[in-house]
Scaffold this motif. Structure first.
Motif, PDB file in Angstrom:
ATOM      1  N   ALA A 273       0.127  11.377 -13.257  1.00  0.00           N
ATOM      2  CA  ALA A 273       1.373  10.956 -13.917  1.00  0.00           C
ATOM      3  C   ALA A 273       2.574  11.279 -13.036  1.00  0.00           C
ATOM      4  O   ALA A 273       3.511  10.488 -12.942  1.00  0.00           O
ATOM      5  N   LEU A 274       2.544  12.416 -12.368  1.00  0.00           N
ATOM      6  CA  LEU A 274       3.616  12.783 -11.451  1.00  0.00           C
ATOM      7  C   LEU A 274       3.665  11.796 -10.281  1.00  0.00           C
ATOM      8  O   LEU A 274       4.725  11.289  -9.931  1.00  0.00           O
ATOM      9  N   LEU A 275       2.511  11.484  -9.711  1.00  0.00           N
ATOM     10  CA  LEU A 275       2.454  10.577  -8.561  1.00  0.00           C
ATOM     11  C   LEU A 275       2.902   9.170  -8.915  1.00  0.00           C
ATOM     12  O   LEU A 275       3.401   8.440  -8.053  1.00  0.00           O
ATOM     13  N   ASP A 276       2.758   8.777 -10.166  1.00  0.00           N
ATOM     14  CA  ASP A 276       3.166   7.437 -10.594  1.00  0.00           C
ATOM     15  C   ASP A 276       4.679   7.234 -10.498  1.00  0.00           C
ATOM     16  O   ASP A 276       5.153   6.107 -10.554  1.00  0.00           O
ATOM     17  N   LEU A 277       5.437   8.291 -10.325  1.00  0.00           N
ATOM     18  CA  LEU A 277       6.893   8.191 -10.171  1.00  0.00           C
ATOM     19  C   LEU A 277       7.290   7.787  -8.752  1.00  0.00           C
ATOM     20  O   LEU A 277       8.463   7.532  -8.483  1.00  0.00           O
ATOM     21  N   PHE A 278       6.300   7.720  -7.854  1.00  0.00           N
ATOM     22  CA  PHE A 278       6.540   7.473  -6.430  1.00  0.00           C
ATOM     23  C   PHE A 278       5.860   6.189  -5.968  1.00  0.00           C
ATOM     24  O   PHE A 278       4.850   5.777  -6.538  1.00  0.00           O
ATOM     25  N   THR A 279       6.393   5.592  -4.907  1.00  0.00           N
ATOM     26  CA  THR A 279       5.718   4.471  -4.270  1.00  0.00           C
ATOM     27  C   THR A 279       4.463   4.983  -3.570  1.00  0.00           C
ATOM     28  O   THR A 279       4.340   6.182  -3.306  1.00  0.00           O
ATOM     29  N   GLU A 280       3.527   4.092  -3.269  1.00  0.00           N
ATOM     30  CA  GLU A 280       2.283   4.476  -2.604  1.00  0.00           C
ATOM     31  C   GLU A 280       2.539   5.147  -1.257  1.00  0.00           C
ATOM     32  O   GLU A 280       1.814   6.043  -0.857  1.00  0.00           O
ATOM     33  N   ASP A 281       3.562   4.691  -0.545  1.00  0.00           N
ATOM     34  CA  ASP A 281       3.852   5.200   0.797  1.00  0.00           C
ATOM     35  C   ASP A 281       4.990   6.220   0.806  1.00  0.00           C
ATOM     36  O   ASP A 281       5.592   6.489   1.850  1.00  0.00           O
ATOM     37  N   ALA A 282       5.275   6.810  -0.325  1.00  0.00           N
ATOM     38  CA  ALA A 282       6.402   7.750  -0.429  1.00  0.00           C
ATOM     39  C   ALA A 282       6.253   8.914   0.549  1.00  0.00           C
ATOM     40  O   ALA A 282       5.144   9.314   0.907  1.00  0.00           O
ATOM     41  N   VAL A 283       7.401   9.433   0.955  1.00  0.00           N
ATOM     42  CA  VAL A 283       7.462  10.624   1.804  1.00  0.00           C
ATOM     43  C   VAL A 283       8.180  11.710   1.019  1.00  0.00           C
ATOM     44  O   VAL A 283       9.259  11.478   0.475  1.00  0.00           O
ATOM     45  N   LEU A 284       7.554  12.865   0.952  1.00  0.00           N
ATOM     46  CA  LEU A 284       8.191  14.052   0.385  1.00  0.00           C
ATOM     47  C   LEU A 284       8.465  14.984   1.544  1.00  0.00           C
ATOM     48  O   LEU A 284       7.533  15.410   2.231  1.00  0.00           O
TER      49      LEU A 284
ATOM     50  N   ASN B  15       3.186  12.609   3.590  1.00  0.00           N
ATOM     51  CA  ASN B  15       3.259  11.162   3.776  1.00  0.00           C
ATOM     52  C   ASN B  15       2.219  10.480   2.901  1.00  0.00           C
ATOM     53  O   ASN B  15       1.023  10.644   3.118  1.00  0.00           O
ATOM     54  N   GLY B  16       2.678   9.742   1.904  1.00  0.00           N
ATOM     55  CA  GLY B  16       1.791   8.998   1.031  1.00  0.00           C
ATOM     56  C   GLY B  16       1.225   9.834  -0.101  1.00  0.00           C
ATOM     57  O   GLY B  16       1.278  11.061  -0.102  1.00  0.00           O
ATOM     58  N   ARG B  17       0.675   9.125  -1.071  1.00  0.00           N
ATOM     59  CA  ARG B  17       0.192   9.778  -2.288  1.00  0.00           C
ATOM     60  C   ARG B  17      -0.985  10.713  -2.033  1.00  0.00           C
ATOM     61  O   ARG B  17      -1.158  11.684  -2.759  1.00  0.00           O
ATOM     62  N   GLY B  18      -1.806  10.439  -1.023  1.00  0.00           N
ATOM     63  CA  GLY B  18      -2.942  11.319  -0.743  1.00  0.00           C
ATOM     64  C   GLY B  18      -2.493  12.720  -0.385  1.00  0.00           C
ATOM     65  O   GLY B  18      -3.002  13.711  -0.937  1.00  0.00           O
ATOM     66  N   GLU B  19      -1.536  12.840   0.535  1.00  0.00           N
ATOM     67  CA  GLU B  19      -1.015  14.158   0.918  1.00  0.00           C
ATOM     68  C   GLU B  19      -0.246  14.795  -0.224  1.00  0.00           C
ATOM     69  O   GLU B  19      -0.326  16.010  -0.444  1.00  0.00           O
TER      70      GLU B  19
ATOM     71  N   LYS C 153      11.143   3.537  -8.508  1.00  0.00           N
ATOM     72  CA  LYS C 153      10.175   4.510  -7.989  1.00  0.00           C
ATOM     73  C   LYS C 153      10.817   5.212  -6.795  1.00  0.00           C
ATOM     74  O   LYS C 153      11.564   4.603  -6.024  1.00  0.00           O
ATOM     75  N   CYS C 154      10.495   6.466  -6.628  1.00  0.00           N
ATOM     76  CA  CYS C 154      11.002   7.231  -5.497  1.00  0.00           C
ATOM     77  C   CYS C 154      10.157   6.924  -4.265  1.00  0.00           C
ATOM     78  O   CYS C 154       8.933   6.964  -4.318  1.00  0.00           O
ATOM     79  N   ARG C 155      10.824   6.620  -3.146  1.00  0.00           N
ATOM     80  CA  ARG C 155      10.079   6.385  -1.898  1.00  0.00           C
ATOM     81  C   ARG C 155      10.318   7.484  -0.869  1.00  0.00           C
ATOM     82  O   ARG C 155       9.602   7.573   0.117  1.00  0.00           O
ATOM     83  N   ARG C 156      11.343   8.302  -1.083  1.00  0.00           N
ATOM     84  CA  ARG C 156      11.578   9.471  -0.231  1.00  0.00           C
ATOM     85  C   ARG C 156      12.263  10.528  -1.090  1.00  0.00           C
ATOM     86  O   ARG C 156      13.278  10.252  -1.723  1.00  0.00           O
TER      87      ARG C 156
END
Length: 148
Positions: free
Chosen positions: A31-42, A53-57, A125-128
């Motif tokens: 649910a938290l990850l759904d707030l971000f684009t697939e390629d988001a950077v935190l 970099n990305g939802r996997g990380e 959606k948040c992308r960065r």
């Protein structure tokens, strides 16, 4: 200040608030990850934590956070639009974050969040996502959340 439409401003405030609620529940990484684009950077490097970099990380990081913590509370305020161009937008906010780890360690931070977002068919959606320290950070932050 930017000429961001009120409905976009509210959508970004809601996005940032939804992030705080999701991270405070400590029970649903998806649910938290759904707030971000697939390629988001935190980018948490400014507070001594990793760049993801990305939802996997992101998932690997938050899986550890959720496993390590027993309690979270994030208080968000002072929302400020940074940029808007019709399809993308950016907003900052002040946050006080409190947490207690399962090992009894605790942390309190005063930081600034910055969300760079994009409008999608599913809403904003948040992308960065970047975080900056506003007050000196406690050593417990790295003890609890640093890469292992």
């Amino acid at each position: 200040m930017t000429g961001m439409p009120m409905e976009v401003r509210i959508a970004l405030q809601d996005l940032m608030t939804a992030y705080c609620y999701a991270v405070d529940r400590l029970d649903d990484v998806d649910a938290l990850l759904d707030l971000f684009t697939e390629d988001a950077v935190l980018d948490f490097s400014a507070i001594g934590l990793p760049v993801m970099n990305g939802r996997g990380e992101m998932k690997a990081f938050f899986d550890r956070v959720f496993a390590d913590m027993s309690h979270h509370a994030h208080y968000i305020t002072n929302f400020r639009p940074n940029a808007y161009d019709g399809a993308t937008a950016s907003m900052s906010a002040y946050v006080i974050g409190l947490g207690r780890a399962k090992d009894g360690n605790s942390v309190e931070v005063q930081v600034q969040y910055r969300f760079d977002a994009v409008e999608t068919s599913a809403g904003w959606k948040c992308r960065r996502y970047s975080m900056f320290s506003m007050m000196p950070l406690p050593g417990s932050l790295a003890e609890i959340h640093a890469s292992r």
